[in-house]
Design a protein around this motif. Structure first.
Motif, mmCIF file in Angstrom:
data_model
loop_
_atom_site.group_PDB
_atom_site.id
_atom_site.type_symbol
_atom_site.label_atom_id
_atom_site.label_comp_id
_atom_site.label_asym_id
_atom_site.label_seq_id
_atom_site.Cartn_x
_atom_site.Cartn_y
_atom_site.Cartn_z
ATOM 1 N N HIS A 79 -3.393 3.727 -3.884
ATOM 2 C CA HIS A 79 -2.179 4.452 -4.235
ATOM 3 C C HIS A 79 -2.532 5.830 -4.776
ATOM 4 O O HIS A 79 -3.678 6.214 -4.827
ATOM 5 C CB HIS A 79 -1.374 3.677 -5.281
ATOM 6 C CG HIS A 79 -0.417 2.692 -4.690
ATOM 7 N ND1 HIS A 79 0.515 2.004 -5.443
ATOM 8 C CD2 HIS A 79 -0.254 2.253 -3.413
ATOM 9 C CE1 HIS A 79 1.212 1.203 -4.663
ATOM 10 N NE2 HIS A 79 0.762 1.331 -3.422
ATOM 11 N N CYS A 120 -3.056 4.670 -9.126
ATOM 12 C CA CYS A 120 -4.099 4.047 -8.307
ATOM 13 C C CYS A 120 -4.661 2.807 -8.981
ATOM 14 O O CYS A 120 -4.862 1.771 -8.342
ATOM 15 C CB CYS A 120 -5.199 5.054 -7.995
ATOM 16 S SG CYS A 120 -6.286 5.478 -9.367
ATOM 17 N N TRP A 167 0.813 -1.218 0.000
ATOM 18 C CA TRP A 167 0.000 0.000 0.000
ATOM 19 C C TRP A 167 0.852 1.276 0.000
ATOM 20 O O TRP A 167 0.433 2.295 -0.546
ATOM 21 C CB TRP A 167 -0.966 0.003 1.187
ATOM 22 C CG TRP A 167 -0.333 0.302 2.518
ATOM 23 C CD1 TRP A 167 0.179 -0.607 3.392
ATOM 24 C CD2 TRP A 167 -0.140 1.595 3.114
ATOM 25 N NE1 TRP A 167 0.685 0.027 4.506
ATOM 26 C CE2 TRP A 167 0.494 1.378 4.365
ATOM 27 C CE3 TRP A 167 -0.445 2.903 2.736
ATOM 28 C CZ2 TRP A 167 0.849 2.428 5.212
ATOM 29 C CZ3 TRP A 167 -0.099 3.951 3.578
ATOM 30 C CH2 TRP A 167 0.530 3.709 4.808
ATOM 31 N N PHE A 195 -2.212 -0.169 -9.228
ATOM 32 C CA PHE A 195 -2.135 -0.857 -7.941
ATOM 33 C C PHE A 195 -3.331 -1.794 -7.730
ATOM 34 O O PHE A 195 -3.164 -2.943 -7.315
ATOM 35 C CB PHE A 195 -2.071 0.173 -6.813
ATOM 36 C CG PHE A 195 -2.156 -0.407 -5.428
ATOM 37 C CD1 PHE A 195 -1.188 -1.269 -4.956
ATOM 38 C CD2 PHE A 195 -3.209 -0.078 -4.590
ATOM 39 C CE1 PHE A 195 -1.260 -1.804 -3.670
ATOM 40 C CE2 PHE A 195 -3.298 -0.593 -3.304
ATOM 41 C CZ PHE A 195 -2.318 -1.458 -2.844
ATOM 42 N N ASP A 199 -1.259 7.490 -1.075
ATOM 43 C CA ASP A 199 -1.165 6.168 -0.468
ATOM 44 C C ASP A 199 -1.960 6.121 0.834
ATOM 45 O O ASP A 199 -1.802 6.975 1.710
ATOM 46 C CB ASP A 199 0.298 5.814 -0.180
ATOM 47 C CG ASP A 199 1.117 5.679 -1.454
ATOM 48 O OD1 ASP A 199 0.539 5.752 -2.551
ATOM 49 O OD2 ASP A 199 2.340 5.493 -1.345
ATOM 50 N N ARG A 231 6.083 0.512 -4.033
ATOM 51 C CA ARG A 231 5.854 0.180 -5.434
ATOM 52 C C ARG A 231 6.590 -1.107 -5.756
ATOM 53 O O ARG A 231 7.797 -1.220 -5.521
ATOM 54 C CB ARG A 231 6.329 1.311 -6.352
ATOM 55 C CG ARG A 231 5.694 2.681 -6.056
ATOM 56 C CD ARG A 231 4.182 2.641 -6.181
ATOM 57 N NE ARG A 231 3.547 3.945 -6.028
ATOM 58 C CZ ARG A 231 3.013 4.392 -4.901
ATOM 59 N NH1 ARG A 231 3.072 3.656 -3.782
ATOM 60 N NH2 ARG A 231 2.405 5.573 -4.864
#
Length: 305
Positions: free
Chosen positions: A273, A173, A159, A176, A276, A162
């Motif tokens: 993301h 976002c 979270w 992720f 975050d 990367r």
């Protein structure tokens, strides 16, 4: 020039904010720009409406860059906030990481606010791509039914980081969320056509993999391989499900999150993301992109095919 202990200055600044969250002193005095004060106010109202109380708040800062501008110093810094929240006699921990910019005059902070790009402009364009050698381990890799526990575990690990196994995207976002779904066993399909299916290989990907608007519409498409089914209320979601956000209500969807826990009330808590966040209230009322025209879509991911 007077030597300033930057870390101490910012930690004192954040300490005042933490004190306000817990004790709400009437003489609250901290430098925040107008947008930040509105965010803080909206969050306070949301906490009150959901019968939540902040029992403890902790903030940590790390200075990234200092630039001299006439008599001022412009400081880019990262803020990691944690809130221990109590609801219905039970507790949960919310965390966020924000990239911020402040202006100091002498040892005093005279301005402070977010510097992360707006979620309203979220795109799936690459900042850089990982090097590729040999066969892509994800290419043509198909798995069975959705394991939402694995999706949530992935979100818990990454979270605030990367994963170097995937392309680096500036506003990531949706990248992720796609990684979380993939970790849960959703199979890729459609390579190499970017407007077909849902997939990622090397430094290339489908629009549905990394662009918020495209993933939202893909999830609602009949027969989507992710197995998403739209529901009408957030309290019908469980960990491993997805929420999509159209902040301006104009039909262009800007952001996606993964449900990673449930609050004591049963409402979803999400991780994401770009800004975050871990176990954030699903409604995003204190997002800098929030407007009173915001629209949501709630998607349950079927466990079986």
């Amino acid at each position: 020039m007077i030597e300033i202990d930057w870390e101490a200055s910012f930690q004192a600044h954040v300490g005042k904010l933490c004190e306000w969250w817990v004790n709400r002193p009437a003489d609250f005095d901290i430098v925040l720009n107008a947008d930040e004060r509105l965010r803080l106010q909206r969050r306070s109202l949301r906490l009150k409406s959901t019968n939540c109380e902040i029992e403890k708040a902790i903030g940590r800062t790390r200075v990234a860059r200092i630039e001299e501008k006439r008599e001022d110093q412009v400081v880019d810094y990262r803020l990691h906030m944690q809130w221990l929240i109590k609801q219905s006699g039970r507790f949960y921990l919310e965390e966020r990481i924000e990239d911020r910019q402040a202006v100091l005059r002498g040892s005093s902070i005279v301005a402070d606010g977010l510097r992360t790009p707006s979620l309203k402009k979220e795109e799936g364009t690459p900042a850089s791509a990982p090097s590729a050698s040999g066969k892509d381990p994800k290419a043509g890799h198909f798995r069975g039914s959705y394991n939402r526990l694995n999706a949530v575990r992935y979100a818990e690990v990454w979270w605030n980081r990367r994963n170097p196994a995937f392309p680096k995207i500036e506003n990531d976002c949706t990248n992720f969320i796609s990684q979380c779904l993939f970790a849960g066993g959703i199979q890729m399909n459609g390579q190499p056509i970017r407007n077909r299916g849902w997939w990622q290989q090397y430094s290339n990907w489908s629009f549905s993999w990394a662009v918020a608007n495209n993933l939202r519409w893909y999830l609602s498409r009949s027969g989507n391989l992710i197995g998403a089914v739209e529901t009408d209320k957030p309290d019908k979601l469980v960990p491993g499900d997805v929420i999509c956000y159209d902040f301006e209500g104009d039909g262009r969807w800007n952001h996606n999150t993964l449900v990673t826990a449930l609050a004591p009330s049963g409402q979803p808590l999400v991780s994401a993301h770009t800004y975050d966040a871990r176990h954030r209230d699903w409604a995003y009322t204190d997002s800098p992109a929030w407007t009173d025209r915001i629209q949501y879509k709630f998607f349950h991911i079927r466990d079986g095919k």
